[in-house]
Design a protein around this motif. Structure first.
Motif, PDB file in Angstrom:
ATOM      1  N   VAL A 187     -27.713   0.024 -12.247  1.00 34.76           N
ATOM      2  CA  VAL A 187     -27.031  -1.029 -11.486  1.00 34.76           C
ATOM      3  C   VAL A 187     -28.003  -1.679 -10.510  1.00 34.76           C
ATOM      4  O   VAL A 187     -28.145  -2.911 -10.459  1.00 34.76           O
ATOM      5  CB  VAL A 187     -25.805  -0.470 -10.739  1.00 34.76           C
ATOM      6  CG1 VAL A 187     -25.167  -1.547  -9.871  1.00 34.76           C
ATOM      7  CG2 VAL A 187     -24.793   0.083 -11.730  1.00 34.76           C
ATOM      8  N   ALA A 229     -26.448  -2.562  -5.915  1.00 38.57           N
ATOM      9  CA  ALA A 229     -27.065  -3.833  -6.301  1.00 38.57           C
ATOM     10  C   ALA A 229     -27.849  -4.451  -5.150  1.00 38.57           C
ATOM     11  O   ALA A 229     -28.986  -4.916  -5.337  1.00 38.57           O
ATOM     12  CB  ALA A 229     -25.990  -4.804  -6.793  1.00 38.57           C
ATOM     13  N   GLY A 284     -22.584  -6.705  -8.884  1.00 40.08           N
ATOM     14  CA  GLY A 284     -22.673  -5.246  -8.920  1.00 40.08           C
ATOM     15  C   GLY A 284     -21.314  -4.591  -8.839  1.00 40.08           C
ATOM     16  O   GLY A 284     -21.011  -3.646  -9.581  1.00 40.08           O
ATOM     17  N   ALA A 285     -20.473  -5.095  -7.941  1.00 42.12           N
ATOM     18  CA  ALA A 285     -19.120  -4.556  -7.826  1.00 42.12           C
ATOM     19  C   ALA A 285     -18.336  -4.755  -9.114  1.00 42.12           C
ATOM     20  O   ALA A 285     -17.645  -3.845  -9.596  1.00 42.12           O
ATOM     21  CB  ALA A 285     -18.395  -5.223  -6.654  1.00 42.12           C
ATOM     22  N   THR A 321     -22.775   2.804 -17.424  1.00 43.81           N
ATOM     23  CA  THR A 321     -23.659   1.804 -16.810  1.00 43.81           C
ATOM     24  C   THR A 321     -25.017   1.762 -17.510  1.00 43.81           C
ATOM     25  O   THR A 321     -25.624   0.695 -17.642  1.00 43.81           O
ATOM     26  CB  THR A 321     -23.853   2.086 -15.316  1.00 43.81           C
ATOM     27  OG1 THR A 321     -24.389   3.405 -15.133  1.00 43.81           O
ATOM     28  CG2 THR A 321     -22.543   1.964 -14.566  1.00 43.81           C
ATOM     29  N   VAL A 338     -19.554  -2.309 -12.008  1.00 38.86           N
ATOM     30  CA  VAL A 338     -19.169  -0.906 -11.848  1.00 38.86           C
ATOM     31  C   VAL A 338     -17.657  -0.729 -11.980  1.00 38.86           C
ATOM     32  O   VAL A 338     -17.186   0.283 -12.518  1.00 38.86           O
ATOM     33  CB  VAL A 338     -19.685  -0.349 -10.502  1.00 38.86           C
ATOM     34  CG1 VAL A 338     -19.215   1.084 -10.287  1.00 38.86           C
ATOM     35  CG2 VAL A 338     -21.207  -0.402 -10.467  1.00 38.86           C
ATOM     36  N   SER A 359     -17.141  -0.758 -15.629  1.00 40.19           N
ATOM     37  CA  SER A 359     -17.716   0.457 -16.210  1.00 40.19           C
ATOM     38  C   SER A 359     -16.791   1.645 -15.991  1.00 40.19           C
ATOM     39  O   SER A 359     -16.613   2.487 -16.888  1.00 40.19           O
ATOM     40  CB  SER A 359     -19.087   0.740 -15.581  1.00 40.19           C
ATOM     41  OG  SER A 359     -20.006  -0.285 -15.888  1.00 40.19           O
ATOM     42  N   GLY A 414     -20.921  -0.291  -6.614  1.00 45.85           N
ATOM     43  CA  GLY A 414     -21.645  -1.336  -7.324  1.00 45.85           C
ATOM     44  C   GLY A 414     -22.294  -2.337  -6.391  1.00 45.85           C
ATOM     45  O   GLY A 414     -23.466  -2.715  -6.572  1.00 45.85           O
TER      46      GLY A 414
END
Length: 346
Positions: A275, A83, A302-303, A328, A306, A309, A79
């Motif tokens: 993402v 990103a 982003g981390a 995602t 994910v 997710s 992620g």
């Protein structure tokens, strides 16, 4: 002289809050799963592996340390990497629809995986298997080199328009070749290729994670170093050059670095969409366009996205795991539409 950008209070609050949420989410991600484990068991298992014996049985220690922990860390790395790569490519190309796969690497990676899966070399190997991962990485890098060879001018410059068009062309070519392999391949090839292409971190282990984490870490450090340089691209090439930016050198370094990072992440987890496209836009909506704020917050957000997710992918259905890319996309499409409508009201 340039003035140093001071972090805004909103940026500090968002970064601190999302970072705390990420750490809690990662701990929750290690706890949740088919085997019922408590948070205390998780900590005891980690301490036991580090040599501080705490009485946790071998099976629980194996589940926590060898299976769940690398999976959760791998989701965070994927992620964060996607990103930050998406944010950089959107700035370099001046294209708001740019994402880490815009240079044709997703098609090349899918072609490499299709070659292995259609010939039987990858039978029984999940998305994190070494054969499929190596083939996907080779395919992604081959596609990238072809894109660079097509797009580069005689003077050695990488122009965004040519680069995007070359990426689209190479991606379409790779997709056509992949479709041919699936069509003429043995029974079950389509299902295996589809499973890989939809993405998963279920097969991530410490040995595969080490390389991806190292490449992503180097990418993050270099990109943060170029944060103020990336700000100059918002004013156009001439203005950036007038501000002292070496356009050609910056593009070559950042294009090569984020492309390598994307290829490594795709090889480890497959293709995880939206993402790298949505997160940079969401971050700019929260803290503005300055890359000194956008890039760090994009990494954390982003981390976080994910990681959650992946938690949803493996816990939503009781007897079946959903592809990570499906989750995602289900999150990213509504979020992108909402952001688009919000920008339209400004």
């Amino acid at each position: 002289m340039r003035k140093r950008v001071r972090p805004a209070p909103s940026f500090m609050l968002w970064t601190g809050g999302l970072l705390a949420a990420l750490l809690v989410s990662m701990a929750f991600g290690v706890v949740i799963g088919s085997a019922d484990l408590s948070l205390r068991t998780v900590f005891d298992a980690i301490l036991g592996r580090l040599g501080s014996g705490s009485g946790v049985n071998v099976l629980d220690e194996h589940i926590v340390v060898d299976l769940r922990l690398p999976r959760v860390v791998g989701a965070a790395v994927v992620g964060a990497g996607l990103a930050v790569c998406g944010a950089v490519l959107q700035s370099l190309t001046g294209n708001q629809l740019a994402d880490p796969y815009i240079l044709g690497m997703s098609g090349g990676a899918a072609l490499g995986a299709s070659v292995v899966l259609s010939t039987g070399l990858g039978l029984g190997i999940m998305s994190g298997g070494p054969v499929v991962s190596v083939a996907a990485f080779i395919g992604a890098m081959a596609a990238l080199l072809l894109v660079f060879a097509i797009a580069v001018t005689r003077g050695g410059a990488l122009l965004p328009g040519r680069l995007i068009l070359a990426g689209v062309a190479v991606g379409q070519l790779a997709a056509a070749l992949s479709s041919g392999l699936i069509y003429f391949g043995p029974h079950g090839t389509a299902e295996r290729v589809m499973f890989w292409s939809l993405g998963s971190v279920a097969g991530v282990r410490w040995n595969t994670l080490a390389l991806s984490a190292a490449v992503t870490g180097v990418t993050v450090v270099v990109v943060l170093f170029y944060a103020r340089t990336l700000d100059t691209f918002a004013f156009g090439e001439r203005a950036a050059a007038g501000l002292g930016t070496d356009i050609s050198r910056t593009r070559w370094i950042l294009y090569a670095l984020v492309s390598l990072c994307t290829a490594v992440l795709v090889a480890m987890s497959g293709i995880i969409g939206f993402v790298g496209l949505v997160i940079p836009h969401a971050v700019r909506f929260l803290v503005g366009p300055l890359h000194a704020r956008v890039l760090p917050l994009a990494i954390v957000m982003g981390a976080l996205i994910v990681v959650w997710s992946d938690i949803v992918a493996r816990s939503l259905l009781p007897a079946r795991e959903l592809p990570l890319g499906l989750v995602t996309s289900a999150i990213g499409v509504p979020a992108f539409i909402w952001l688009l409508r919000q920008k339209g009201t400004e």
